[in-house]
Write a protein that holds these residues in place. Structure first.
Motif, PDB file in Angstrom:
ATOM      1  N   PHE A 118     -12.949  12.284  34.513  1.00 39.96           N
ATOM      2  CA  PHE A 118     -11.960  13.052  35.261  1.00 39.96           C
ATOM      3  C   PHE A 118     -10.959  13.699  34.302  1.00 39.96           C
ATOM      4  O   PHE A 118     -10.619  14.881  34.437  1.00 39.96           O
ATOM      5  CB  PHE A 118     -11.207  12.160  36.254  1.00 39.96           C
ATOM      6  N   ALA A 119     -10.475  12.924  33.336  1.00 35.86           N
ATOM      7  CA  ALA A 119      -9.494  13.457  32.383  1.00 35.86           C
ATOM      8  C   ALA A 119     -10.068  14.637  31.604  1.00 35.86           C
ATOM      9  O   ALA A 119      -9.373  15.635  31.362  1.00 35.86           O
ATOM     10  CB  ALA A 119      -9.047  12.352  31.431  1.00 35.86           C
ATOM     11  N   THR A 120     -11.330  14.542  31.245  1.00 37.02           N
ATOM     12  CA  THR A 120     -11.987  15.645  30.531  1.00 37.02           C
ATOM     13  C   THR A 120     -12.050  16.894  31.407  1.00 37.02           C
ATOM     14  O   THR A 120     -11.772  18.010  30.956  1.00 37.02           O
ATOM     15  CB  THR A 120     -13.404  15.239  30.098  1.00 37.02           C
ATOM     16  N   ALA A 121     -12.397  16.706  32.664  1.00 41.42           N
ATOM     17  CA  ALA A 121     -12.473  17.845  33.584  1.00 41.42           C
ATOM     18  C   ALA A 121     -11.100  18.468  33.799  1.00 41.42           C
ATOM     19  O   ALA A 121     -10.961  19.700  33.830  1.00 41.42           O
ATOM     20  CB  ALA A 121     -13.068  17.394  34.915  1.00 41.42           C
ATOM     21  N   TYR A 122     -10.065  17.622  33.923  1.00 41.99           N
ATOM     22  CA  TYR A 122      -8.720  18.136  34.180  1.00 41.99           C
ATOM     23  C   TYR A 122      -8.116  18.843  32.954  1.00 41.99           C
ATOM     24  O   TYR A 122      -7.087  19.497  33.064  1.00 41.99           O
ATOM     25  CB  TYR A 122      -7.804  17.014  34.652  1.00 41.99           C
ATOM     26  N   ALA A 123      -8.756  18.717  31.815  1.00 49.06           N
ATOM     27  CA  ALA A 123      -8.308  19.508  30.665  1.00 49.06           C
ATOM     28  C   ALA A 123      -8.618  20.990  30.865  1.00 49.06           C
ATOM     29  O   ALA A 123      -7.982  21.852  30.256  1.00 49.06           O
ATOM     30  CB  ALA A 123      -8.984  18.999  29.395  1.00 49.06           C
ATOM     31  N   ASP A 124      -9.583  21.271  31.751  1.00 46.92           N
ATOM     32  CA  ASP A 124     -10.005  22.657  31.983  1.00 46.92           C
ATOM     33  C   ASP A 124      -9.591  23.204  33.343  1.00 46.92           C
ATOM     34  O   ASP A 124      -9.658  24.416  33.567  1.00 46.92           O
ATOM     35  CB  ASP A 124     -11.531  22.760  31.871  1.00 46.92           C
ATOM     36  N   VAL A 125      -9.203  22.307  34.276  1.00 51.28           N
ATOM     37  CA  VAL A 125      -8.834  22.768  35.616  1.00 51.28           C
ATOM     38  C   VAL A 125      -7.577  22.041  36.074  1.00 51.28           C
ATOM     39  O   VAL A 125      -7.187  21.001  35.529  1.00 51.28           O
ATOM     40  CB  VAL A 125      -9.975  22.527  36.633  1.00 51.28           C
ATOM     41  N   ASP A 126      -6.935  22.604  37.096  1.00 51.29           N
ATOM     42  CA  ASP A 126      -5.725  21.996  37.652  1.00 51.29           C
ATOM     43  C   ASP A 126      -6.035  21.064  38.808  1.00 51.29           C
ATOM     44  O   ASP A 126      -5.386  20.025  38.967  1.00 51.29           O
ATOM     45  CB  ASP A 126      -4.773  23.098  38.120  1.00 51.29           C
ATOM     46  N   VAL A 127      -7.006  21.431  39.635  1.00 50.67           N
ATOM     47  CA  VAL A 127      -7.443  20.586  40.742  1.00 50.67           C
ATOM     48  C   VAL A 127      -8.953  20.712  40.887  1.00 50.67           C
ATOM     49  O   VAL A 127      -9.578  21.637  40.351  1.00 50.67           O
ATOM     50  CB  VAL A 127      -6.766  20.960  42.087  1.00 50.67           C
ATOM     51  N   LEU A 128      -9.529  19.768  41.625  1.00 55.87           N
ATOM     52  CA  LEU A 128     -10.951  19.794  41.951  1.00 55.87           C
ATOM     53  C   LEU A 128     -11.104  19.841  43.466  1.00 55.87           C
ATOM     54  O   LEU A 128     -10.286  19.265  44.195  1.00 55.87           O
ATOM     55  CB  LEU A 128     -11.651  18.544  41.420  1.00 55.87           C
ATOM     56  N   LEU A 129     -12.164  20.483  43.936  1.00 55.98           N
ATOM     57  CA  LEU A 129     -12.504  20.466  45.357  1.00 55.98           C
ATOM     58  C   LEU A 129     -13.849  19.787  45.547  1.00 55.98           C
ATOM     59  O   LEU A 129     -14.805  20.056  44.810  1.00 55.98           O
ATOM     60  CB  LEU A 129     -12.599  21.884  45.935  1.00 55.98           C
ATOM     61  N   THR A 130     -13.923  18.901  46.541  1.00 56.26           N
ATOM     62  CA  THR A 130     -15.179  18.260  46.930  1.00 56.26           C
ATOM     63  C   THR A 130     -15.162  18.089  48.444  1.00 56.26           C
ATOM     64  O   THR A 130     -14.117  18.277  49.088  1.00 56.26           O
ATOM     65  CB  THR A 130     -15.348  16.862  46.288  1.00 56.26           C
ATOM     66  N   PRO A 131     -16.273  17.684  49.043  1.00 61.11           N
ATOM     67  CA  PRO A 131     -16.193  17.250  50.438  1.00 61.11           C
ATOM     68  C   PRO A 131     -15.312  16.002  50.535  1.00 61.11           C
ATOM     69  O   PRO A 131     -15.202  15.236  49.573  1.00 61.11           O
ATOM     70  CB  PRO A 131     -17.654  16.918  50.795  1.00 61.11           C
ATOM     71  N   ALA A 132     -14.688  15.810  51.678  1.00 56.53           N
ATOM     72  CA  ALA A 132     -13.982  14.550  51.917  1.00 56.53           C
ATOM     73  C   ALA A 132     -14.927  13.523  52.529  1.00 56.53           C
ATOM     74  O   ALA A 132     -14.819  12.328  52.270  1.00 56.53           O
ATOM     75  CB  ALA A 132     -12.785  14.781  52.831  1.00 56.53           C
ATOM     76  N   SER A 133     -15.859  13.992  53.338  1.00 57.82           N
ATOM     77  CA  SER A 133     -16.877  13.139  53.955  1.00 57.82           C
ATOM     78  C   SER A 133     -18.211  13.868  53.870  1.00 57.82           C
ATOM     79  O   SER A 133     -18.252  15.101  53.983  1.00 57.82           O
ATOM     80  CB  SER A 133     -16.528  12.858  55.419  1.00 57.82           C
TER      81      SER A 133
END
Length: 478
Positions: free
Chosen positions: A385-400
């Protein structure tokens, strides 16, 4: 009553254009009309709410400001301690136990002028994804009472979705706020771990549990979270920082914000859910955000790691429910038999299943192979997650992965039920914030929620993206 959001209600009560008593009576009437069909509550506190409303109105009449939630009805998940009021965790083993103190979040709500209208149903000890594991019977989805509301905070989600209260609180250990929020069509927030005090939350998994709000709007959820957040010296896991400042971010838009699309996200989401997620990315891009593809390789291991760590912590936390110190007791010839009889009768099947799984994972000869390895996977998830957040501010996924399913559909298949939390569990393991925002409907016209994830302590950035999604949804998402 024309004022339907928490902020509108509080403004009207504080200005004197609406009385807290009238607000409470309006919501109690809604509860009387539909609660029998939905069963959102284990206990409705009508008299307590009326008494509290009179106190709020007296403060206004005296020229005082009751607080930012003046006169706002709030429903509380029944695993939050309320002084002198039964707190059951929807379990027989607690019976009519009445805590001698209030949870910190309950005190903060009261100090802000809120009015507690009831204690909501949940999967027993917050262990479940459908609110079918309650000792007091299932809660039904207000959008379609043949379907589940999600879990474990299904009663809190249903209470808001049904119009029984504009706000409610739940707890989220592996998705227990975000998943029911998605299934019921409400906003649901799991803040950064440690941003909200856990004092008075009856523990399931102490390193995972976090309290958060349900609301009908992102702004209401932001206000509620501002009220309950902030350092609590009585909670050793509480972050030493002031309450979150969230509403300032809601009108900032997403121009220039980097939104991450996880390219190696685990499969399993239904086509209607995937379509709404794609539409959410399109909406944010149209509003000026930059969509960035990222990888979170360990995301898919979250489910297996969680179902070793959470049961292990539960087996320890639930050891206190033994018929000796509080709660119900089954008499037996000796102490060991009393322990066994009390816990056999007092706990439901899912709780027993998780206690046994957790005890096994912690047992001699298996600790390193199971619990120890799961903790290593947890570190990998946080790293990815930390690696991904170095390139983006937020992530979007399904909640369910899907819309709400029929009551009983997964009740006999624990593994199928566990898969409901595929997309929510990883952020509990990492401690990062996440929230579900309603974004149109899917099969059967049932609500779909998009999950917004952000780095730890970037709750305001998460709300910034959520507010834009809400604006896009109000503009015609379907």
């Amino acid at each position: 009553m024309d004022t339907t959001t928490a902020i509108e209600i509080a403004d009207a009560v504080r200005s004197g254009t609406l009385t807290a008593a009238d607000v409470v009576e309006s919501y109690l009437a809604e509860i009387d009309a539909r609660e029998t069909d939905i069963h959102a509550f284990n206990l409705v506190l009508a008299d307590v709410a009326r008494e509290r409303a009179a106190d709020v109105d007296a403060q206004v009449a005296a020229g005082a400001d009751p607080g930012p939630l003046a006169g706002v009805p709030v429903a509380l998940k029944d695993n939050l301690c309320t002084r002198g009021i039964p707190t059951t965790c929807s379990s027989k083993i607690l019976g009519d136990w009445k805590p001698p103190y209030d949870a910190t979040v309950v005190t903060r709500l009261r100090d802000a002028g809120a009015i507690v209208v009831g204690k909501t149903n949940l999967d027993e000890f917050a262990m479940g994804s459908s609110t079918e594991n309650s000792a007091f019977g299932p809660t039904r989805n207000p959008r379609d009472t043949s379907r589940v509301p999600g879990g474990s905070s299904g009663g809190s989600a249903a209470a808001v979705a049904a119009g029984f209260a504009p706000l409610s609180l739940g707890s989220d250990t592996g998705g227990s706020i975000r998943q029911p929020a998605a299934l019921c069509g409400t906003v649901g927030v799991k803040p950064t771990y440690g941003a909200v005090s856990r004092l008075g939350l009856i523990a399931f998994g102490s390193s995972l549990d976090q309290i958060g709000p349900f609301a009908t709007t992102v702004e209401d959820a932001a206000l509620a979270l501002e009220v309950i957040s902030g350092h609590d010296p009585s909670d050793s896991t509480s972050i030493e920082q002031p309450s979150l400042d969230l509403r300032v971010a809601l009108d900032q838009g997403v121009d220039g914000l980097r939104i991450g699309r996880i390219t190696d996200l685990p499969s399993g989401a239904s086509p209607d859910v995937e379509a709404r997620l794609d539409a959410a990315f399109d909406a944010l891009a149209a509003a000026g955000a930059k969509i960035v593809d990222v990888e979170v390789p360990a995301f898919g291991y979250g489910l297996t790691a969680y179902y070793l760590i959470a049961p292990a912590e539960a087996s320890s936390n639930l050891a206190r429910f033994d018929g000796v110190r509080f709660g119900s007791r089954v008499n037996a010839p000796d102490t060991n038999q009393m322990y066994m009889a009390t816990r056999t009768e007092g706990f439901g099947d899912e709780v027993k299943r998780r206690i046994m799984l957790g005890t096994y994972a912690l047992s001699a000869g298996y600790y390193d192979a199971y619990y120890g390895r799961a903790q290593k996977v947890r570190r990998l998830i946080a790293r990815d997650f930390a690696t991904a957040y170095a390139d983006v501010d937020v992530l979007l996924t399904p909640a369910s992965p899907t819309v709400a399913f029929e009551i009983g559909d997964k009740a006999s298949d624990p593994l199928a039920m566990y898969l409901c939390d595929t997309y929510t569990i990883p952020s509990n393991l990492s401690g990062d914030p996440g929230m579900s925002v309603p974004f149109g409907t899917g099969d059967g016209g049932m609500p779909i929620g998009v999950q917004v994830l952000a780095p730890a302590l970037e709750d305001a950035t998460m709300f910034r993206a959520a507010a834009e999604l809400e604006r896009a949804a109000d503009g015609g998402a379907s």
